[in-house]
Enzyme design. Sequence first.
Site, PDB file in Angstrom:
ATOM      1  N   TYR A   1      -2.487   0.086   9.629  1.00 15.72           N
ATOM      2  CA  TYR A   1      -2.591  -0.550   8.464  1.00 15.72           C
ATOM      3  C   TYR A   1      -1.457  -0.398   8.005  1.00 15.72           C
ATOM      4  O   TYR A   1      -0.822  -1.460   7.209  1.00 15.72           O
ATOM      5  CB  TYR A   1      -3.758   0.245   7.801  1.00 15.72           C
ATOM      6  CG  TYR A   1      -4.006  -0.042   6.265  1.00 15.72           C
ATOM      7  CD1 TYR A   1      -4.419  -1.357   5.887  1.00 15.72           C
ATOM      8  CD2 TYR A   1      -3.313   0.813   5.367  1.00 15.72           C
ATOM      9  CE1 TYR A   1      -4.523  -1.875   4.847  1.00 15.72           C
ATOM     10  CE2 TYR A   1      -3.543   0.346   3.943  1.00 15.72           C
ATOM     11  CZ  TYR A   1      -4.098  -0.805   3.611  1.00 15.72           C
ATOM     12  OH  TYR A   1      -4.072  -1.309   2.277  1.00 15.72           O
TER      13      TYR A   1
ATOM     14  N   SER B   1       0.799  -1.274   0.049  1.00 13.19           N
ATOM     15  CA  SER B   1       0.008   0.006  -0.005  1.00 13.19           C
ATOM     16  C   SER B   1       0.987   1.325  -0.072  1.00 13.19           C
ATOM     17  O   SER B   1       1.830   1.306   0.576  1.00 13.19           O
ATOM     18  CB  SER B   1      -0.954   0.074   1.129  1.00 13.19           C
ATOM     19  OG  SER B   1      -1.372   1.240   1.210  1.00 13.19           O
TER      20      SER B   1
END
Length: 146
Positions: free
Chosen positions: A64, A39
């Site tokens: 995350y 990501s």
Amino acid sequence: MRYSITNPQKYIDSNIIAFFNILEFARNFSIKKIIYASSSSVYGNIEKVPFNEGINVDKPISLYAATKKSNELMAHVYSHLFNIQTIGLRFFTVYGPWGRPDMAAIIFTKSILNNEPIKLFNYGNNKRDFTFISDIVEAINLIIKN
């Protein structure tokens, strides 16, 4: 990323434990190449653009991002120890058909279609890169072919 603050266990389970299981599966069944999703969140608060994979991303600002960086580290270890080629792709906000309804692109589009004002956060000072899902699919297909 906001969801990871209120539901951190889901990200540990899906991004760390599940990815570990994939790496173990590859090792145990002699799979020699893995392409996986990381990501752009791993870049955190880095202001230098454009980003590149050589930038130090050792200080994530969300759980995350930390789980995605953990995946990259685990992939590196499995590449080194078990000769598994790993290709991690740091996606920037992927949008398109079947997108999550909580994503800005979906919310903004609905507001525009309904002739409603768009609610901006941070006084409208946000900047974000988006990638259309078809471009991601095309890129993955090219990686597989090459």
